[in-house]
Design a protein around this motif. Structure first.
Motif, PDB file in Angstrom:
ATOM      1  N   GLU A  94       2.726  -0.646   5.739  1.00  0.00           N
ATOM      2  CA  GLU A  94       1.802  -0.963   4.650  1.00  0.00           C
ATOM      3  C   GLU A  94       1.631  -2.476   4.504  1.00  0.00           C
ATOM      4  OE1 GLU A  94       0.973   0.691   0.166  1.00  0.00           O
ATOM      5  OE2 GLU A  94       3.046   0.384   0.780  1.00  0.00           O
ATOM      6  N   ILE A  99      -1.718  -4.936   0.034  1.00  0.00           N
ATOM      7  CA  ILE A  99      -1.951  -3.559  -0.415  1.00  0.00           C
ATOM      8  C   ILE A  99      -0.733  -3.053  -1.196  1.00  0.00           C
ATOM      9  CG2 ILE A  99      -2.251  -1.174   0.364  1.00  0.00           C
ATOM     10  CD1 ILE A  99      -4.756  -2.694   0.845  1.00  0.00           C
ATOM     11  N   LYS A 100       0.432  -3.286  -0.640  1.00  0.00           N
ATOM     12  CA  LYS A 100       1.670  -2.813  -1.270  1.00  0.00           C
ATOM     13  C   LYS A 100       1.873  -3.453  -2.638  1.00  0.00           C
ATOM     14  CE  LYS A 100       6.636  -2.284  -0.367  1.00  0.00           C
ATOM     15  NZ  LYS A 100       7.722  -2.523   0.629  1.00  0.00           N
ATOM     16  N   ARG A 160      -0.605  -1.867  -5.075  1.00  0.00           N
ATOM     17  CA  ARG A 160      -0.258  -0.462  -5.327  1.00  0.00           C
ATOM     18  C   ARG A 160       0.941  -0.348  -6.257  1.00  0.00           C
ATOM     19  NH1 ARG A 160       3.456   2.858  -3.428  1.00  0.00           N
ATOM     20  NH2 ARG A 160       4.093   1.492  -1.705  1.00  0.00           N
ATOM     21  N   LYS A 161       1.940  -1.210  -6.056  1.00  0.00           N
ATOM     22  CA  LYS A 161       3.157  -1.166  -6.867  1.00  0.00           C
ATOM     23  C   LYS A 161       3.028  -2.002  -8.146  1.00  0.00           C
ATOM     24  CE  LYS A 161       7.108  -0.731  -4.853  1.00  0.00           C
ATOM     25  NZ  LYS A 161       8.364  -0.935  -4.086  1.00  0.00           N
ATOM     26  N   ASP A 220      -4.903   0.883   3.489  1.00  0.00           N
ATOM     27  CA  ASP A 220      -3.744   1.775   3.448  1.00  0.00           C
ATOM     28  C   ASP A 220      -4.044   3.027   4.269  1.00  0.00           C
ATOM     29  OD1 ASP A 220      -5.443   3.327   1.903  1.00  0.00           O
ATOM     30  OD2 ASP A 220      -4.415   2.922   0.011  1.00  0.00           O
ATOM     31  N   LEU A 241      -8.060  -0.958  -4.470  1.00  0.00           N
ATOM     32  CA  LEU A 241      -6.904  -0.789  -5.347  1.00  0.00           C
ATOM     33  C   LEU A 241      -6.992  -1.659  -6.594  1.00  0.00           C
ATOM     34  CD1 LEU A 241      -4.021  -0.557  -2.716  1.00  0.00           C
ATOM     35  CD2 LEU A 241      -5.116   1.294  -3.976  1.00  0.00           C
ATOM     36  N   LYS A 250      -6.866  -0.172 -10.281  1.00  0.00           N
ATOM     37  CA  LYS A 250      -5.843  -0.644 -11.224  1.00  0.00           C
ATOM     38  C   LYS A 250      -6.434  -1.470 -12.372  1.00  0.00           C
ATOM     39  CE  LYS A 250      -2.206   0.796  -8.792  1.00  0.00           C
ATOM     40  NZ  LYS A 250      -1.189   1.756  -9.293  1.00  0.00           N
TER      41      LYS A 250
END
Length: 207
Positions: free
Chosen positions: A9, A13-14, A17-18, A46, A55, A59
């Motif tokens: 990943e 992006i990670k 996402r987190k 992703d 994303l 978000k």
């Protein structure tokens, strides 16, 4: 374009996402000419084909969306990318909160919307423009095109008139390839009548 879905990943992006948005901001702060490669960082996806802008919209991260859209100003590859469901980032903006954010200054220039430009542009100054406002010498991040470059290439005469006469936009400002707006006029406008009108506007010999 490299597809991050087939790799580990991607860090940007990670981070989004987190919801480690501070880390995402740090990545975007990297030198774009040395580390923040457009295709190998920003356009990675992703496993379901979503890029960083997908994303950020999902978000509801306004600042991240603004920064990513600006970094996408030259080519629209992030904004135009479709995930595995066939959806672009804009199609995840269900409440339309990013309706204006997903459109760049240069997009507006190309459509010839002078009234909208009057709302968001102002003459250049010694300090940074207020939030939501742009100076005529604002450049795209990669190709370093000004709004006037975009207007000339799109043959938007009324926009050129507004930029040159109302905002004193520079006709000699070079982009990354050292093309000025006047050089764009010579390069891209083939119709003689349009060329002469455009040249007159850029030289301020006609209104």
């Amino acid at each position: 374009m490299v597809d991050g879905g087939s790799q580990e990943e991607p860090p940007l992006i990670k981070a989004i996402r987190k919801e480690n948005f501070a880390i995402a901001e740090t990545i975007l702060d990297l030198d774009i000419h040395r580390f923040l490669n457009y295709f190998d960082v920003l356009c990675l996806t992703d496993k379901v084909g979503r890029n960083a802008l997908h994303l950020a919209v999902i978000k509801s991260q306004n600042k991240l969306v603004q920064r990513l859209v600006f970094l996408d100003a030259d080519s629209k590859k992030m904004r135009g990318a479709k995930d595995s469901k066939g959806k672009t980032p804009e199609q995840y903006d269900f409440s339309s909160q990013f309706k204006d954010v997903l459109v760049t200054l240069w997009d507006i220039v190309k459509t010839g919307n002078v009234e909208r430009l009057k709302q968001i542009m102002m003459k250049g100054g010694k300090t940074a423009p207020p939030p939501g406002k742009y100076f005529p010498d604002t450049l795209t991040p990669w190709l370093k095109n000004s709004p006037l470059h975009a207007a000339v290439k799109a043959k938007q005469l009324e926009v050129v008139r507004f930029l040159v006469f109302d905002l004193d936009a520079s006709v000699e400002l070079p982009n990354k390839k050292d093309f000025t707006p006047m050089a764009y006029c010579n390069k891209y406008i083939k119709d003689e009548a349009t060329y002469l009108t455009m040249k007159g506007l850029l030289e301020k010999t006609s209104q």
